[in-house]
Design a protein around this motif. Structure first.
Motif, PDB file in Angstrom:
ATOM      1  N   VAL A 135       0.838  -1.203   0.000  1.00 43.96           N
ATOM      2  CA  VAL A 135       0.000   0.000   0.000  1.00 43.96           C
ATOM      3  C   VAL A 135       0.872   1.252   0.000  1.00 43.96           C
ATOM      4  CG1 VAL A 135      -1.735   1.284   1.298  1.00 43.96           C
ATOM      5  CG2 VAL A 135      -1.918  -1.196   1.111  1.00 43.96           C
ATOM      6  N   LEU A 136       1.926   1.252   0.814  1.00 40.05           N
ATOM      7  CA  LEU A 136       2.823   2.410   0.851  1.00 40.05           C
ATOM      8  C   LEU A 136       3.560   2.588  -0.467  1.00 40.05           C
ATOM      9  CD1 LEU A 136       4.298   2.078   4.453  1.00 40.05           C
ATOM     10  CD2 LEU A 136       3.163   4.107   3.533  1.00 40.05           C
ATOM     11  N   ALA A 137       4.096   1.488  -0.998  1.00 36.90           N
ATOM     12  CA  ALA A 137       4.926   1.578  -2.193  1.00 36.90           C
ATOM     13  C   ALA A 137       4.111   1.916  -3.429  1.00 36.90           C
ATOM     14  CB  ALA A 137       5.687   0.269  -2.402  1.00 36.90           C
ATOM     15  N   PHE A 138       3.041   1.174  -3.656  1.00 40.59           N
ATOM     16  CA  PHE A 138       2.311   1.290  -4.928  1.00 40.59           C
ATOM     17  C   PHE A 138       1.056   2.141  -4.831  1.00 40.59           C
ATOM     18  CE2 PHE A 138       4.538  -2.870  -5.072  1.00 40.59           C
ATOM     19  CZ  PHE A 138       5.450  -2.551  -6.076  1.00 40.59           C
ATOM     20  N   GLY A 139       0.349   2.072  -3.705  1.00 44.66           N
ATOM     21  CA  GLY A 139      -0.828   2.915  -3.559  1.00 44.66           C
ATOM     22  C   GLY A 139      -0.455   4.376  -3.442  1.00 44.66           C
ATOM     23  N   ASP A 140       0.343   4.673  -2.415  1.00 50.51           N
ATOM     24  CA  ASP A 140       0.784   6.050  -2.204  1.00 50.51           C
ATOM     25  C   ASP A 140       1.663   6.533  -3.349  1.00 50.51           C
ATOM     26  OD1 ASP A 140       1.116   8.456  -0.951  1.00 50.51           O
ATOM     27  OD2 ASP A 140       2.623   7.765   0.457  1.00 50.51           O
ATOM     28  N   GLY A 141       2.547   5.656  -3.842  1.00 54.25           N
ATOM     29  CA  GLY A 141       3.433   6.050  -4.930  1.00 54.25           C
ATOM     30  C   GLY A 141       2.701   6.378  -6.215  1.00 54.25           C
ATOM     31  N   SER A 142       1.706   5.572  -6.571  1.00 54.02           N
ATOM     32  CA  SER A 142       0.966   5.821  -7.810  1.00 54.02           C
ATOM     33  C   SER A 142       0.038   7.021  -7.694  1.00 54.02           C
ATOM     34  CB  SER A 142       0.159   4.574  -8.184  1.00 54.02           C
ATOM     35  OG  SER A 142      -0.871   4.341  -7.237  1.00 54.02           O
ATOM     36  N   ALA A 143      -0.421   7.324  -6.488  1.00 56.63           N
ATOM     37  CA  ALA A 143      -1.306   8.478  -6.309  1.00 56.63           C
ATOM     38  C   ALA A 143      -0.615   9.769  -6.709  1.00 56.63           C
ATOM     39  CB  ALA A 143      -1.781   8.545  -4.858  1.00 56.63           C
ATOM     40  N   THR A 144       0.636   9.917  -6.290  1.00 56.41           N
ATOM     41  CA  THR A 144       1.391  11.114  -6.662  1.00 56.41           C
ATOM     42  C   THR A 144       1.614  11.177  -8.170  1.00 56.41           C
ATOM     43  OG1 THR A 144       2.513  11.103  -4.520  1.00 56.41           O
ATOM     44  CG2 THR A 144       3.513  12.401  -6.277  1.00 56.41           C
ATOM     45  N   ILE A 167      -8.130   7.842  -6.915  1.00 52.41           N
ATOM     46  CA  ILE A 167      -8.605   6.642  -7.612  1.00 52.41           C
ATOM     47  C   ILE A 167      -7.435   5.726  -7.964  1.00 52.41           C
ATOM     48  CG2 ILE A 167      -9.706   5.830  -9.739  1.00 52.41           C
ATOM     49  CD1 ILE A 167     -11.449   8.373  -9.606  1.00 52.41           C
ATOM     50  N   SER A 168      -6.297   6.317  -8.360  1.00 51.11           N
ATOM     51  CA  SER A 168      -5.114   5.508  -8.637  1.00 51.11           C
ATOM     52  C   SER A 168      -4.643   4.792  -7.378  1.00 51.11           C
ATOM     53  CB  SER A 168      -3.994   6.394  -9.194  1.00 51.11           C
ATOM     54  OG  SER A 168      -2.824   5.646  -9.408  1.00 51.11           O
ATOM     55  N   PHE A 169      -4.672   5.472  -6.250  1.00 49.06           N
ATOM     56  CA  PHE A 169      -4.309   4.843  -4.977  1.00 49.06           C
ATOM     57  C   PHE A 169      -5.185   3.617  -4.744  1.00 49.06           C
ATOM     58  CE2 PHE A 169      -2.371   5.643  -0.705  1.00 49.06           C
ATOM     59  CZ  PHE A 169      -2.978   4.600  -0.018  1.00 49.06           C
ATOM     60  N   TRP A 170      -6.481   3.782  -4.904  1.00 49.21           N
ATOM     61  CA  TRP A 170      -7.412   2.674  -4.653  1.00 49.21           C
ATOM     62  C   TRP A 170      -7.179   1.501  -5.600  1.00 49.21           C
ATOM     63  CZ3 TRP A 170     -12.255   6.306  -4.113  1.00 49.21           C
ATOM     64  CH2 TRP A 170     -12.294   6.815  -2.790  1.00 49.21           C
ATOM     65  N   ILE A 171      -7.024   1.796  -6.893  1.00 47.81           N
ATOM     66  CA  ILE A 171      -6.917   0.712  -7.876  1.00 47.81           C
ATOM     67  C   ILE A 171      -5.556   0.028  -7.799  1.00 47.81           C
ATOM     68  CG2 ILE A 171      -6.878   0.165 -10.333  1.00 47.81           C
ATOM     69  CD1 ILE A 171      -8.922   2.406 -10.767  1.00 47.81           C
ATOM     70  N   VAL A 172      -4.478   0.810  -7.952  1.00 43.68           N
ATOM     71  CA  VAL A 172      -3.141   0.217  -7.961  1.00 43.68           C
ATOM     72  C   VAL A 172      -2.801  -0.376  -6.599  1.00 43.68           C
ATOM     73  CG1 VAL A 172      -0.695   0.661  -8.344  1.00 43.68           C
ATOM     74  CG2 VAL A 172      -2.406   1.808  -9.767  1.00 43.68           C
ATOM     75  N   GLY A 173      -3.068   0.383  -5.536  1.00 42.29           N
ATOM     76  CA  GLY A 173      -2.796  -0.126  -4.198  1.00 42.29           C
ATOM     77  C   GLY A 173      -3.622  -1.353  -3.873  1.00 42.29           C
ATOM     78  N   GLY A 174      -4.893  -1.365  -4.309  1.00 36.96           N
ATOM     79  CA  GLY A 174      -5.748  -2.513  -4.041  1.00 36.96           C
ATOM     80  C   GLY A 174      -5.265  -3.769  -4.739  1.00 36.96           C
TER      81      GLY A 174
END
Length: 238
Positions: A135-144, A167-174
């Protein structure tokens, strides 16, 4: 922005300054909060890479035999890697620092401590720890990244964040959180169970990341993901 400034017009014949005045617009640099918002320059690209690369480490565990809970060798390797990556990030922080950032201690510690704390304190359910990392790496990272590349409408409660980023946080992080939880779970759980744990966790973590608080968002996202993940893990898996 524009302000109105009153100036006097001299009389052409006498070169005197009569009382007649007129109002003209004057441009003044805009001192909005956009100056402190990140831009997708070289420093920010390096920051995104450093932010997301640790998230690929758990995939190595799919091909490395290990026990559940993790043995002392694997835990030691984890600590050594975390210390090396963290110290390297702090020493080279100037290469990817944003405007008005003095140091990266809050960001680095807020990233590492929730993951390490979950892995070390919740022995036997390390899947929650690797899910927190995802979640930290891909959710937060993709949101930015999405916020900078796509832009678009901003959130009404925090104009520094965009709907594209959330939305990117939700999809990629999920997706990554579900895959990593499922891949590390011992005994093996179903995809439905993994999604039932990762899905609500990522939804809440993504919402927490958008809150306009002064606390570094790594702390918010990491701690909330760890706590929520443990609660749902105990409830669904046992």
């Amino acid at each position: 922005m524009h302000v109105l400034q009153t100036v006097s017009r001299p009389d052409s014949a006498t070169a005197s300054w009569p009382d007649e005045t007129r109002t003209v617009p004057v441009n003044i640099p805009n001192c909005s909060t956009s100056e402190t918002q990140p831009r997708l320059d070289g420093a920010e690209c390096r920051r995104r890479m450093l932010h997301m690369l640790p998230g690929f480490l758990p995939f190595l565990l799919w091909v490395i035999p290990h026990t559940d809970p993790w043995g002392p060798i694997l835990v030691s390797v984890l600590w050594i890697l975390t210390i090396l990556i963290g110290c390297g990030a702090l020493l080279r922080f100037g290469a990817f620092a944003r405007a008005r950032e003095d140091n990266g201690r809050d960001s680095v510690i807020g990233y590492a401590l929730p993951v390490l704390g979950t892995l070390c304190l919740c022995r036997g359910c390390e899947e929650v720890g690797v899910m927190t990392l995802a979640v930290l790496a891909f959710g937060d990272g993709s949101a930015t990244l999405a916020g900078l590349l796509i832009g678009g409408s901003r959130l009404p409660w925090n104009t520094r964040k965009t709907w594209a980023g959330l939305i990117s946080f939700w999809i990629v992080g999920g997706v990554f959180a579900t895959v990593m939880y499922w891949g590390e779970a011992r005994p093996i759980v179903s995809w439905i169970a993994a999604l039932a744990i990762a899905g609500p966790t990522v939804l809440l973590a993504g919402a927490a990341e958008t809150l306009p608080w002064r606390m570094n968002d790594n702390w918010r996202v990491g701690v909330l993901t760890a706590v929520m993940g443990i609660v749902l893990h105990r409830w669904i898996v046992g």
